[in-house]
Write an enzyme that holds these catalytic residues in place. Structure first.
Site, short mmCIF file in Angstrom:
data_model
loop_
_atom_site.label_atom_id
_atom_site.label_comp_id
_atom_site.label_asym_id
_atom_site.label_seq_id
_atom_site.Cartn_x
_atom_site.Cartn_y
_atom_site.Cartn_z
N ASN A 209 0.72 -1.12 0.16
CA ASN A 209 0.05 -0.12 -0.04
C ASN A 209 0.90 1.16 0.02
O ASN A 209 2.03 1.09 0.16
CB ASN A 209 -0.79 0.17 1.09
CG ASN A 209 0.02 -0.36 2.57
OD1 ASN A 209 0.58 0.75 2.79
ND2 ASN A 209 -0.37 -1.48 3.22
N ASP A 278 -4.52 -6.35 4.93
CA ASP A 278 -5.66 -7.24 5.46
C ASP A 278 -5.74 -8.66 4.99
O ASP A 278 -6.26 -9.52 5.41
CB ASP A 278 -6.94 -6.47 5.17
CG ASP A 278 -7.13 -5.22 6.08
OD1 ASP A 278 -6.87 -5.42 7.24
OD2 ASP A 278 -7.56 -4.38 5.64
N LYS A 288 9.11 -16.83 -10.71
CA LYS A 288 8.40 -15.70 -11.37
C LYS A 288 7.40 -16.20 -12.30
O LYS A 288 7.61 -17.05 -12.99
CB LYS A 288 9.51 -14.74 -12.19
CG LYS A 288 8.92 -13.68 -12.99
CD LYS A 288 9.75 -12.94 -13.52
CE LYS A 288 9.12 -11.86 -14.74
NZ LYS A 288 9.94 -11.22 -15.31
N PHE A 322 -5.05 2.90 14.56
CA PHE A 322 -5.00 3.68 13.56
C PHE A 322 -5.96 3.48 12.57
O PHE A 322 -6.34 2.18 12.30
CB PHE A 322 -3.91 4.21 13.03
CG PHE A 322 -2.92 5.31 13.47
CD1 PHE A 322 -2.87 6.63 12.65
CD2 PHE A 322 -2.62 5.13 14.75
CE1 PHE A 322 -2.19 7.59 13.17
CE2 PHE A 322 -1.77 6.17 15.19
CZ PHE A 322 -1.51 7.41 14.51
N LYS A 336 -14.57 0.38 15.37
CA LYS A 336 -13.44 -0.43 15.55
C LYS A 336 -12.75 -0.15 16.87
O LYS A 336 -12.11 -1.18 17.17
CB LYS A 336 -12.25 0.44 14.48
CG LYS A 336 -11.00 -0.40 14.48
CD LYS A 336 -10.00 0.28 13.20
CE LYS A 336 -9.09 -0.44 12.85
NZ LYS A 336 -8.30 -0.08 11.71
N LYS A 340 -12.49 -3.90 18.79
CA LYS A 340 -11.04 -4.38 18.88
C LYS A 340 -10.50 -4.05 20.51
O LYS A 340 -9.18 -4.14 20.63
CB LYS A 340 -10.03 -3.66 17.94
CG LYS A 340 -10.50 -4.08 16.36
CD LYS A 340 -9.47 -3.68 15.41
CE LYS A 340 -10.10 -4.51 14.13
NZ LYS A 340 -9.01 -4.35 13.09
#
Length: 401
Positions: A209, A278, A288, A322, A336, A340
């Site tokens: 990301n 995730d 490859k 976060f 959240k 959590k």
């Protein structure tokens, strides 16, 4: 004032070396244990025997003069020191230190020590104002070195201006003030995660990301400056290692899970600012993947939810997560926070390009388990780190409002 402190005093080759004699004497009078390292140039101004008599310790001048065969002198000194003082610090010494050169006893010790280093420059006024010297000073400041500014006055070269070594009693006063300042996170252990993870598809490709790690690194730096013992678990980022911060480099979500959970029990505060994948490819090819004449499908599987695992395991820890959101920020953040078992959550809007992953700035909302809500407008990530840690400390002490 400095009773019991183990101090390495580095003396370089300037006329102000004579003031280092008085500094040594005053440090000893304060109860410090002082060991002096002299550069070759310094011995041209003052004899090592003078410092030996004043410090009542051997004086080090040669990196190859190993006084004890069971120890490597510069490593032993580097580990021994509670703090290091460079007085006087010449332009030449600053240049070598800023560029990582280790070619004598003093510079090898300086590169090996993790103790705080205080630099008291002394040189001609025009030398002190030279662009190269200024650049070296900035570099050393970024490395975490602390400075005791030279004074204004009559210099040995005949000029009058800034460049005179600060007086010994003022050097001691500055060091004492800094060393004894109130550090709200002193003796606290803080673990912070930062950056992205990389989940391999084959030997050359991976999913990742856009996280830059800047927020996590800012948090680690601020926590260290507040006195904490900081562990930073970092994904692959293009950021410099922070001096005084234990940095654990990882690549995948599994590696981050292992690094965090194995250290979790001993922490006081855990801030999980990393952008952990995730999902990851279910099958990782050991070669490859060759280009096909048709579309291919990569099946994904869930990674272990690190934050949920920590929420289930926590007992005394203050746990912060976060949430990078693009819509319904507060609603998602509140869910959240509860799901959590977090103590606080930091929500940021990644749809805003001015405060996105790679930006130096951020804008966040902070929600706490105790029902407090804080909105922090756009500012630098380091400023936000300072505010977040301040809020955490207040919330831990029940002072948040």
């Amino acid at each position: 004032m400095l009773k019991g402190k183990k101090i390495v005093l580095g003396v370089s080759g300037g006329i102000a070396a004579y003031k280092a004699c008085a500094l040594t004497s005053k440090l000893v009078q304060q109860g410090a244990d002082v060991k002096v390292i002299m550069t070759e140039g310094a011995t041209e101004f003052v004899q090592p025997l003078t410092f030996q008599a004043l410090s009542r310790n051997p004086v080090y001048t040669d990196a190859f003069d190993e006084k004890n065969p069971e120890k490597i002198a510069h490593i032993d000194l580097a580990d021994w020191a509670d703090l290091v003082i460079l007085a006087p610090a010449t332009a030449h010494l600053l240049g070598r230190l800023a560029n990582g050169l280790a070619d004598d006893m003093l510079t090898t010790t300086l590169l090996a020590t993790t103790a705080p280093v205080y630099i008291a420059p002394a040189m001609n006024v025009h030398m002190y104002d030279h662009p190269a010297v200024k650049e070296n000073l900035l570099t050393l400041e970024e490395y975490g070195y602390r400075f005791i500014e030279p004074g204004d006055g009559y210099l040995a070269c005949g000029y009058v201006g800034k460049g005179r070594l600060e007086e010994p009693e003022n050097i001691i006063a500055v060091i004492y003030k800094v060393e004894n300042r109130e550090l709200p996170l002193k003796n606290k252990k803080v673990l912070i995660t930062a950056g992205p993870t990389q989940e391999p598809v084959d030997t050359v490709r991976f999913f990742t990301n856009y996280s830059s790690g800047k927020m996590g690194y800012a948090l680690a730096e601020v926590a260290k400056n507040l006195g904490a013992q900081v562990t930073l678990v970092s994904g692959p980022v293009d950021l410099d290692v922070l001096p005084g911060v234990e940095t654990i480099k990882i690549s995948s979500a599994d590696e981050m899970f292992e690094a965090v959970t194995s250290r979790f029990d001993e922490q006081d505060i855990v801030i999980k600012s990393a952008a952990v994948a995730d999902y990851r490819p279910k099958d990782v090819h050991d070669k490859k993947l060759k280009k096909q004449g048709h579309d291919i499908t990569v099946e994904l599987e869930r990674t272990t939810d690190i934050l949920s695992t920590l929420g289930e395991r926590k007992n005394h820890q203050y746990l912060v997560g976060f949430a990078a959101e693009t819509d319904q920020h507060l609603e998602h953040g509140k869910r959240k926070l509860q799901k959590k078992n977090l103590d606080a959550i930091v929500i940021n809007d990644i749809s805003n390009p001015n405060i996105g992953f790679k930006s130096d700035d951020n804008e966040v909302n902070i929600l706490t388990k105790t029902g407090q809500e804080y909105a922090i407008s756009t500012r630098s990530k380091k400023e936000i780190a300072q505010e977040l840690l301040t809020l955490i400390m207040k919330d831990m002490m029940g002072e948040a409002k």
